[in-house]
Design a protein around this motif. Structure first.
Motif, short mmCIF file in Angstrom:
data_model
loop_
_atom_site.label_atom_id
_atom_site.label_comp_id
_atom_site.label_asym_id
_atom_site.label_seq_id
_atom_site.Cartn_x
_atom_site.Cartn_y
_atom_site.Cartn_z
N TYR A 43 -8.18 -20.19 -8.37
CA TYR A 43 -8.88 -19.70 -7.17
C TYR A 43 -8.15 -18.48 -6.61
CZ TYR A 43 -10.73 -24.47 -7.18
OH TYR A 43 -11.31 -25.66 -7.53
N VAL A 44 -8.92 -17.48 -6.25
CA VAL A 44 -8.37 -16.37 -5.49
C VAL A 44 -9.08 -16.38 -4.14
CG1 VAL A 44 -7.96 -13.90 -5.37
CG2 VAL A 44 -7.95 -15.05 -7.58
N ILE A 75 -9.69 -11.79 -11.56
CA ILE A 75 -8.40 -12.49 -11.56
C ILE A 75 -8.57 -14.00 -11.52
CG2 ILE A 75 -6.27 -12.86 -10.26
CD1 ILE A 75 -6.67 -10.01 -9.12
N GLY A 76 -9.58 -14.45 -10.76
CA GLY A 76 -9.73 -15.88 -10.52
C GLY A 76 -10.89 -16.49 -11.29
N PHE A 90 -17.83 -18.22 1.19
CA PHE A 90 -18.54 -18.25 -0.09
C PHE A 90 -17.59 -18.64 -1.21
CE2 PHE A 90 -22.82 -16.26 0.22
CZ PHE A 90 -22.83 -16.00 1.59
N VAL A 91 -18.09 -19.46 -2.12
CA VAL A 91 -17.36 -19.71 -3.36
C VAL A 91 -18.14 -19.05 -4.48
CG1 VAL A 91 -16.39 -21.43 -4.92
CG2 VAL A 91 -16.53 -21.91 -2.47
N LEU A 92 -17.48 -18.11 -5.16
CA LEU A 92 -18.17 -17.29 -6.16
C LEU A 92 -17.55 -17.48 -7.55
CD1 LEU A 92 -18.15 -13.97 -4.11
CD2 LEU A 92 -19.99 -15.67 -4.20
N LYS A 93 -18.38 -17.21 -8.54
CA LYS A 93 -17.92 -17.33 -9.92
C LYS A 93 -18.64 -16.27 -10.75
CE LYS A 93 -17.68 -20.92 -13.49
NZ LYS A 93 -16.28 -20.86 -13.85
N ARG A 94 -17.97 -15.79 -11.77
CA ARG A 94 -18.67 -14.86 -12.66
C ARG A 94 -18.26 -15.11 -14.09
NH1 ARG A 94 -18.35 -8.50 -11.70
NH2 ARG A 94 -16.22 -8.82 -12.41
#
Lengths: 391, 205
Positions: free
Chosen positions: B86-87, B109-110, B201-205
């Motif tokens: 997590y960042v 990075i995360g 917000f919790v984001l992911k890519r």
């Protein structure tokens, strides 16, 4: 008085009053130059007790003109140890908790093999026959000492300036043996400007007719003037313009007006002359050449294909770097580039920049912010390793 | 600000709830380390902090946290890809010079990025502009326009649009009221955009 000190210093170079370990022909020191130093000796001091788990050892690495007497009186000057503000019973590096080791570096002049030490093969001081040593060689010798003391893993390796270079070298070459690393006011390489200042110092020593091509001990002379000038030039780089102005300004020394001559009219001149003269009593001129050269040669990135991050790839050592705002010998940017490399290597790293006008020398002085950073860092590292008794 | 007997600030608690135990966490803009200290204590995370103010960094290190002085705009490039689980960027996005680039770096990075920010679409902000004709100065945004470090305000809807632009998936999101409590989990964006004082917000890519 000065002659007496010089006599003591000469003795210390071969027969130190501190502890000493002598490695015989079966344990040679392989040097980066390709040469081998054998037999050789390491003079060192320890403070506190090694615990039964052998987990509380802290290695202190000294700077250019430092020595092993980090927390006890210096046998030559009689003055307190050079880092007693930090190390001792109840201090931040508490010798009631930690077993503190500090050794004189190879090439030094207080008992580890160096140019002033008697070469057992010739019965004369090594002089310039002593091979050039590097930061890597100094650390390799310290590894042999730490092995000799039966310690696998150091809880911490700590040092400033040239000592900080050794810390970086330790962490890079022996990551599994270093739990925490504290490089202070240092760099991963010696800059061109720093090499330049060192070259001025070396030329001053070698230009002194009493240097005698490095054979001054046998000749019964000492290149005092040259070494004093070297120290004066170097000492300026340890301070800052602001601190010089604050301490001395343009104040005159024991006089009401300029003398229209070349006597030390200004306090700063008198101060520097004193620094130069008191240095020559306690330090060997040839050793100064070797120490400065070792720093000049240090370039940790170059040893790893030009990528500093590769010097720390996969490390589990916890790092805390410290720099000082007014240090122009090892400016904050030097530390920051190490931090970036450690980030890239995925290492655990803290970085504290301390605001002070005291220049490079700040790392040796009473700096509360430095102490609270070291204290917090070491305690949390002890907890992280399950060493609650050290936290 | 410190971790007191009542626990950390509510918005920090909400961020902490998203984080799995023993995760690798980078807190960008970690201040004096309040969230990191809480995460290390409560979730046993392997935490690192980046903070622009040296005073904050020194406080972090003195309390035993791993922190460095750095700038979200320039220093995130030095971290390796997916080096952290997590960042976190807590209440800092609006103070960066290039929020889009910062967001891209967080996602690089995360494994996940957690971003919280003040919502400029909040009704009190809108009212201030509508009726007073002045840039809002509120309890949570106490600066005047000329001395604010917050140079890139956005609304919740603006942020959702940015997430789409950079190809980030919103794994989780919530709007918080003035007291930091989550409001109406299933409410539509427009509702959050009006009544959320801040968002996480919790984001992911």
């Amino acid at each position: 008085m000065a002659a007496e000190r010089a006599r003591i210093a000469n003795n210390e170079a071969t027969e130190p009053s501190s502890k000493v370990v002598r490695f015989g022909a079966d344990m040679p020191l392989k040097l980066d130059s390709g040469k081998v130093l054998s037999p050789f000796q390491i003079a060192y001091q320890t403070y506190g007790e090694l615990n039964s788990a052998r987990s509380n050892a802290v290695l202190i690495c000294h700077a250019l003109t430092g020595d092993q007497h980090v927390a006890s009186n210096n046998p030559v000057t009689g003055k307190p140890g050079w880092w007693e503000v930090l190390i001792g019973p109840g201090k931040v590096i508490d010798t009631n908790r930690f077993f503190v080791i500090c050794s004189n570096v190879i090439g030094g002049c207080l008992g580890s093999t160096g140019p002033a030490t008697i070469n057992p093969q010739t019965g004369k001081p090594w002089g310039l026959d002593m091979p050039i040593v590097t930061i890597g060689d100094m650390v390799r010798a310290q590894v042999m000492l730490v092995d000799h003391l039966g310690i696998d893993r150091l809880f911490s390796v700590i040092g400033g300036s040239m000592g900080g270079m050794q810390v970086l070298q330790w962490a890079s070459a022996y990551p599994e043996r270093v739990h925490t690393a504290l490089p202070i006011a240092t760099g991963a390489r010696h800059s061109s400007q720093n090499i330049a200042f060192h070259e001025v110092g070396r030329q001053a020593v070698m230009a002194d007719p009493d240097w005698r091509g490095g054979r001054y001990i046998e000749a019964g002379t000492r290149p005092e003037k040259g070494l004093a000038v070297a120290r004066m030039a170097a000492h300026i780089t340890y301070l800052s313009e602001a601190a010089l102005h604050r301490k001395f300004g343009r104040n005159l020394q024991d006089r009401a007006a300029l003398t229209f001559g070349f006597d030390a009219d200004f306090q700063i001149e008198s101060y520097l002359r004193h620094q130069g003269m008191s240095f020559v009593d306690r330090f060997d001129a040839n050793s100064y050449l070797y120490m400065t050269r070792a720093m000049d040669y240090f370039d940790l990135a170059a040893d790893h294909g030009g990528r500093l991050a590769d010097a720390f790839r996969g490390t589990s050592t916890r790092f805390c770097l410290v720099s000082f705002t007014s240090d122009w010998l090892f400016p904050t940017e030097e530390s920051r580039s190490i931090v970036h490399a450690l980030n890239a290597a995925g290492a655990s790293v803290s970085f504290v920049e301390i605001e002070t006008d005291r220049g490079h020398d700040a790392f040796l002085l009473d700096e509360p912010e430095l102490f609270s950073a070291i204290d917090g860092f070491l305690r949390s590292a002890a907890r992280a390793r399950g060493l609650e008794e050290l936290a | 600000m410190s971790v007191n007997s009542n626990g950390p600030r509510i918005d920090l608690q909400l961020i902490a709830d998203f984080i799995a135990p023993r995760a690798r966490v980078l807190d960008v803009g970690c201040g004096d380390g309040e969230l990191l200290a809480y995460l290390e204590q409560d979730k046993q995370v392997d935490g690192r902090g980046v903070e622009i103010s040296q005073r904050g960094v020194n406080e972090c290190v003195a309390r035993g946290l791993s922190a460095i002085q750095g700038d979200a705009d320039t220093d995130l490039v030095f971290y390796p890809d997916k080096g952290f689980d997590y960042v976190i960027l807590s209440q800092t996005l609006q103070a960066t010079r290039n929020p889009r680039e910062v967001l891209e770096q967080l996602l690089r990075i995360g494994e996940r990025a957690i971003v919280s920010f003040p919502n400029f679409g909040y009704w009190r902000v809108r009212l201030s502009l509508l009726f007073r004709g002045r840039m809002p100065v509120t309890r949570d945004l106490p600066y005047s326009w000329y001395d604010t470090p917050n140079i890139h305000f956005c609304t919740i809807r603006d942020f959702v649009a940015l997430c789409e632009e950079v190809g980030a998936t919103v794994e989780s999101a919530m709007a918080l009221d003035r007291e930091g409590h989550s409001i109406g989990v299933s409410m539509p964006w427009w509702f959050w955009n009006l009544f959320g004082q801040q968002a996480v917000f919790v984001l992911k890519r």
